[in-house]
Scaffold this motif. Structure first.
Motif, PDB file in Angstrom:
ATOM      1  N   LEU B 237       0.943  -1.261   0.083  1.00 41.06           N
ATOM      2  CA  LEU B 237       0.011  -0.116  -0.053  1.00 41.06           C
ATOM      3  C   LEU B 237       0.649   1.384  -0.031  1.00 41.06           C
ATOM      4  O   LEU B 237       0.710   2.195  -0.951  1.00 41.06           O
ATOM      5  N   THR B 238       1.749   1.305   0.842  1.00 39.30           N
ATOM      6  CA  THR B 238       2.618   2.490   0.877  1.00 39.30           C
ATOM      7  C   THR B 238       3.784   2.743  -0.166  1.00 39.30           C
ATOM      8  O   THR B 238       4.064   3.780  -0.222  1.00 39.30           O
ATOM      9  N   ASP B 239       3.763   1.762  -1.033  1.00 40.12           N
ATOM     10  CA  ASP B 239       4.552   1.956  -2.268  1.00 40.12           C
ATOM     11  C   ASP B 239       3.725   2.670  -3.437  1.00 40.12           C
ATOM     12  O   ASP B 239       4.581   3.318  -4.498  1.00 40.12           O
ATOM     13  N   LEU B 240       2.544   2.907  -3.259  1.00 40.26           N
ATOM     14  CA  LEU B 240       1.639   3.557  -4.433  1.00 40.26           C
ATOM     15  C   LEU B 240       1.709   5.017  -4.515  1.00 40.26           C
ATOM     16  O   LEU B 240       1.507   5.421  -5.563  1.00 40.26           O
ATOM     17  N   ILE B 241       2.185   5.543  -3.407  1.00 39.60           N
ATOM     18  CA  ILE B 241       2.284   7.108  -3.226  1.00 39.60           C
ATOM     19  C   ILE B 241       3.877   7.508  -3.538  1.00 39.60           C
ATOM     20  O   ILE B 241       3.984   8.880  -3.949  1.00 39.60           O
ATOM     21  N   TRP B 242       4.735   6.977  -4.076  1.00 37.37           N
ATOM     22  CA  TRP B 242       6.081   7.303  -4.304  1.00 37.37           C
ATOM     23  C   TRP B 242       5.894   8.366  -5.585  1.00 37.37           C
ATOM     24  O   TRP B 242       6.880   9.486  -5.588  1.00 37.37           O
ATOM     25  N   LYS B 243       5.071   8.327  -6.309  1.00 36.34           N
ATOM     26  CA  LYS B 243       5.447   9.353  -7.759  1.00 36.34           C
ATOM     27  C   LYS B 243       4.435  10.477  -7.572  1.00 36.34           C
ATOM     28  O   LYS B 243       4.859  11.345  -8.225  1.00 36.34           O
ATOM     29  N   TYR B 244       3.943  10.724  -6.412  1.00 34.46           N
ATOM     30  CA  TYR B 244       3.403  11.949  -5.893  1.00 34.46           C
ATOM     31  C   TYR B 244       4.296  12.758  -4.980  1.00 34.46           C
ATOM     32  O   TYR B 244       4.853  12.571  -4.471  1.00 34.46           O
ATOM     33  N   PRO B 245       4.133  14.208  -5.466  1.00 37.27           N
ATOM     34  CA  PRO B 245       4.964  15.091  -4.562  1.00 37.27           C
ATOM     35  C   PRO B 245       4.379  15.466  -3.272  1.00 37.27           C
ATOM     36  O   PRO B 245       3.159  15.333  -3.069  1.00 37.27           O
ATOM     37  N   PRO B 246       5.366  15.207  -2.184  1.00 35.16           N
ATOM     38  CA  PRO B 246       4.663  15.488  -0.901  1.00 35.16           C
ATOM     39  C   PRO B 246       4.469  16.929  -0.565  1.00 35.16           C
ATOM     40  O   PRO B 246       5.268  17.922  -1.330  1.00 35.16           O
ATOM     41  N   PRO B 247       3.577  17.421   0.380  1.00 37.14           N
ATOM     42  CA  PRO B 247       2.976  16.537   1.210  1.00 37.14           C
ATOM     43  C   PRO B 247       1.626  16.113   0.465  1.00 37.14           C
ATOM     44  O   PRO B 247       0.879  17.197  -0.238  1.00 37.14           O
ATOM     45  N   CYS B 248       1.379  14.736   0.399  1.00 37.17           N
ATOM     46  CA  CYS B 248       0.057  14.726  -0.130  1.00 37.17           C
ATOM     47  C   CYS B 248      -0.461  13.259   0.644  1.00 37.17           C
ATOM     48  O   CYS B 248       0.058  12.509   1.226  1.00 37.17           O
ATOM     49  N   LEU B 249      -1.704  12.932   0.023  1.00 37.45           N
ATOM     50  CA  LEU B 249      -2.519  11.640   0.505  1.00 37.45           C
ATOM     51  C   LEU B 249      -2.759  11.153  -0.503  1.00 37.45           C
ATOM     52  O   LEU B 249      -3.035  11.572  -1.603  1.00 37.45           O
ATOM     53  N   LEU B 250      -2.911   9.850  -0.333  1.00 38.94           N
ATOM     54  CA  LEU B 250      -3.603   8.852  -1.463  1.00 38.94           C
ATOM     55  C   LEU B 250      -4.585   8.055  -0.882  1.00 38.94           C
ATOM     56  O   LEU B 250      -4.554   7.273   0.144  1.00 38.94           O
ATOM     57  N   GLN B 251      -5.630   8.527  -1.067  1.00 43.30           N
ATOM     58  CA  GLN B 251      -7.158   7.835  -0.634  1.00 43.30           C
ATOM     59  C   GLN B 251      -7.290   6.640  -1.253  1.00 43.30           C
ATOM     60  O   GLN B 251      -7.157   6.260  -2.655  1.00 43.30           O
TER      61      GLN B 251
END
Lengths: 484, 364
Positions: B237-251
């Motif tokens: 699950l936590t690998d799905l966000i790597w391509k989005y710039p922080p700070p962000c959430l992935l619902q």
């Protein structure tokens, strides 16, 4: 306390903070299975390497000032954690073994780590175990447990002693204690008193005469201590001229002729010596050299032509036959004059001892490097010791005493040193391992000394030197006086 | 027993009032002392100082692992920090195995609450409380605490001795969460773990009540999982966000649960990448809070707490302060041996005996 490790003659003991053990204390590691006990002395105290301590310290340092903390610890477990945090490791040196109540220096066995009991060994018990006798007691002070610490004057007899420590730690005070202790037991003592500190040993602090007053004789060169040339032997005079006044060999040979010439005519006086040099037929340079030395002797004030004014050292020693101290006050004496006086005294002592006019003498030499010529050092620890001169060197510059003196020293009274170089010098003494000297001496408070050697049967003991009720002199003069 | 020992409570007590009223420490202490009362003179095998800690969120998460689910919707939500002096509160607990006796196990639990408000941190340490858990008393200890604090009448299934340490630890955590929920106002409450309920330690009703209590006082509960076993189409699950710039959430929407499973997700599940760095976390936001309010709470967290590697400092401190160090374990062992007269024994290491220097690993 639990035995943790042993390596060589070093043991490590795990102790809890409540143990209240300090450097210099003795521990008894008792192995009930073998009925033997090791005697070990604490030379260093370290924190035990408790697992997790780094994490805790890091955690606490994070909170310091940044996080306000409150605790609800009704079982008070935190106190136990703190207790463990403060647990310590006692690094000890093995000093001996007790087996069937008898003490031996052997330490070739290993006590059980799991079964051994470790407890403190009070100094008084150690002294009893070591059978440190007190036939001729000299009370030095008290141990950490407040028991009196007394040495046997016999342990100083025939021995070479060193009293050393940095300025203001109490070396001279201990020397005075030793001097008074020795004369109490009828010993004959000569003190080469560089700063005039011993001159008032015969007076109490309130200025009244004390019980030692009649046994203390202060001789001040040029004042109440003068000699005639006739009292001085040619050998001693040549030593003075060559070593103190640096007279060249050729001139010394000429002086010898002059001396014998005057001796044959029974006119060995200062005045005649001057006249003879003046009229002596010899090389002008030699004559000039002799004249300059002659005036040095004359100006020292130490020589007189009046026999009534001269001091008879032999008589002084005879007066002290039942014990007494001859204090040679060198306070206001120049370097050259000091050397002249010391050459005379040592020469005279050797003469008297050789002729068995005196049995033996305890010589206390403060900062001896300031007046003792190079060749005397070896002489003092070898030939003169056999004749009966038992020297105690007192110095705050341990490197001024040669290494061979440390190696041959029988007793060392060591006061505080912080300088690594000084500690390194003192640690060359064979009476104790270097680690003990370096570790304990560094932390000795003023007026505490570590006693090493024969007087303590090679069990180093830290002692608080007792106070003396004598008039103090030789204290440093201050410009800023306490207004109170 | 309380009268005999008479432990005085801390006179100066900066803790929120309602938490005191719950009297859990008193009850915990009573149970702790009672559990150890009967071990006088027993033999005690201390646990080796290389300690371990039970990761509570793993325990919960492990049961909710699901693979090859039909793909849920992934929606990145960019965040903007809001600085408004909102108080951040974090809760963490830990437990430790202290040793074994002839009849049971000795463990200890401790809880920590950390507040951040007005640019400073405050920390409240609770415990440690040692427990002697035996086959005889385990049910009594567990149900007494459970009934007392969860207010549930029915008895839970008999926990195994080995799990009791975690059970007691979880009870303490739930109690601390309850105390904080009902004593704070307009705060962000950080839990360590997830908002998954339905286990013995986390009854759905009770956790729902906790969240409701928090909501009623305008608090928002955010739960951070350091590790998650949730996977989507095989991806962590936590690998799905790597391509989005922080700070962000992935619902992560539409996360299904088995109908037969008692487990319930009481929070909306997100993947949070709140700062740069390599870490991202599963973040559960109370489902009862409006989506926008939940996102706003994360933005408030960003604006009012320090974050490092996407993890809030308040929660990091709570974790650090609650962790037992080896030295503390020795201290607790000392306390127990002194107070209860236990005799320490060292059992032979069977592996060592059998295999000599090849016998590595834990004893047994």
């Amino acid at each position: 306390m639990r035995l943790y490790r042993k390596e060589g003659n070093t043991v490590q003991i795990l102790a809890l903070p409540s143990g209240n053990v300090e450097k210099g204390d003795y521990l008894l590691i008792d192995d009930p299975a073998t009925h033997r006990s090791l005697i070990a002395q604490v030379i260093d105290i370290q924190f035990a390497n408790v697992p997790g301590i780094l994490e805790e310290l890091l955690r606490n340092s994070t909170t310091n000032g940044l996080v306000y903390e409150e605790r609800f610890d009704p079982l008070d477990i935190a106190s136990h954690v703190t207790y463990i945090q403060d647990s310590r490791l006692l690094v000890c040196k093995i000093r001996g073994t007790v087996e069937d109540g008898k003490l031996s220096v052997s330490a070739s066995w290993l006590p059980s780590r799991s079964q051994s009991n470790v407890k403190r060994l009070p100094t008084a018990s150690l002294l009893t175990l070591a059978k440190i006798s007190e036939d001729l007691p000299v009370q030095l002070g008290e141990t950490k447990e407040l028991s009196q610490f007394t040495i046997d004057a016999r342990a100083l007899d025939g021995k070479l002693n060193i009293v050393t420590g940095k300025k203001g730690t109490g070396k001279s005070h201990l020397s005075k204690l030793l001097v008074l202790g020795l004369i109490d037991h009828g010993a004959m003592v000569v003190v080469l008193d560089l700063n005039g500190e011993y001159a008032h040993l015969g007076f109490s602090s309130n200025g009244e005469k004390n019980q030692h007053h009649n046994k203390i004789h202060v001789l001040t060169p040029g004042s109440n201590f003068k000699i005639t040339l006739d009292q001085m032997k040619l050998r001693v005079m040549l030593n003075v001229l060559i070593h103190a006044l640096h007279l060249p060999g050729t001139s010394a040979r000429e002086f010898r002729r002059i001396w014998r010439f005057l001796q044959e005519r029974n006119t060995l006086t200062l005045h005649e010596l001057g006249e003879t040099i003046k009229n002596w037929k010899c090389n002008q340079h030699v004559k000039d050299a002799l004249f300059s030395r002659y005036y040095s002797l004359l100006n020292s004030g130490f020589f007189t032509d009046n026999p009534a004014e001269a001091t008879n050292l032999e008589e002084n020693f005879q007066r002290n036959r039942e014990g007494g101290a001859l204090i040679l006050n060198l306070r206001d004496t120049s370097t050259v004059d000091r050397q002249i006086v010391v050459e005379y005294i040592l020469g005279k002592l050797v003469d008297l001892l050789t002729q068995w006019k005196i049995r033996a003498v305890f010589l206390f030499a403060e900062e001896a490097h300031l007046y003792l010529r190079e060749t005397y050092w070896d002489d003092i620890v070898t030939r003169m010791r056999h004749l009966g001169v038992f020297t105690t060197f007192v110095t705050n510059q341990p490197n001024t005493i040669r290494e061979n003196i440390y190696r041959q020293a029988d007793n060392i009274f060591l006061f505080n040193f912080t300088n690594e170089h000084d500690l390194e010098t003192v640690s060359r003494a064979t009476k104790v391992d270097a680690e003990t000297v370096k570790s304990i001496a560094r932390d000795l408070p003023p007026h505490h000394c570590l006693v090493l050697g024969n007087v303590v049967k090679d069990f180093p003991i830290a002692v608080k030197v007792r106070a003396l009720d004598i008039q103090t002199t030789g204290q440093t003069r201050f410009f800023f006086i306490d207004k109170d | 027993m309380i009268e005999q020992l008479h432990y005085a409570t801390t006179p100066k007590y900066n803790f929120p009032k309602p938490l005191e009223d719950l009297q859990l420490p008193q009850r915990f202490m009573e149970l702790s002392l009672k559990s150890m009362k009967k071990i006088d003179g027993e033999y005690f095998q201390p646990h080796e100082t290389t300690f371990y800690e039970f990761a509570k969120e793993n325990f919960q998460d492990a049961t909710s692992t699901f693979l090859h689910q039909p793909s849920p919707t992934l929606r990145p939500i960019p965040l903007k920090p809001i600085s408004d002096d909102t108080t951040i509160i974090a809760i963490d607990v830990s437990s430790i195995n202290v040793g074994e006796t002839q009849t049971g196990v000795l463990c200890a639990v401790r809880g920590v609450i950390v507040w951040r408000g007005k640019n400073r941190y405050r920390c409240f340490h609770l415990g440690p409380f040692p427990f002697h858990v035996t086959e005889e008393n385990k049910k009594e200890i567990y149900n007494m605490l459970r009934q007392c604090y969860f207010k549930v009448s029915e008895e839970a299934s008999n926990p195994s001795l080995i799990n009791m340490q975690i059970r007691i630890c979880n009870l303490l955590e739930r109690w601390l969460q309850m105390g904080v929920s009902c004593s704070s106002h307009r705060s962000i409450i950080l839990w360590d773990g997830s908002l998954t309920a339905g286990t013995v330690d986390s009854p759905v009703n009770f956790v729902s009540q906790l969240l409701e209590m928090a909501r009623n006082r305008l608090n928002t509960v955010l739960a951070f999982s350091k590790m998650t076993r949730l996977r989507i189409s095989g991806h962590r699950l936590t690998d799905l966000i790597w391509k989005y710039p922080p700070p962000c959430l992935l619902q992560i929407s539409n996360v299904p649960t088995h109908a037969s499973s008692p487990m319930r997700f009481l929070g909306n599940i997100y993947v949070a990448k709140l700062t740069g760095g390599s870490c991202s976390f599963r973040l559960d936001i109370d489902k009862g809070v409006q989506h926008e309010k939940g996102i706003e709470a994360v933005q408030r967290l960003l604006g009012n707490d320090l974050l490092s590697q996407s993890y809030p400092e308040t929660l990091r401190l709570a974790h650090i302060f609650s962790t037992f160090t080896a030295n503390e374990v020795i201290g607790i062992q000392r306390f127990i041996t002194q107070k209860c007269g236990l005799k320490i024994v060292t059992r032979p290491n069977v592996r060592r005996l059998l295999f000599g220097s090849f016998g590595k690993g834990a004893e047994g």
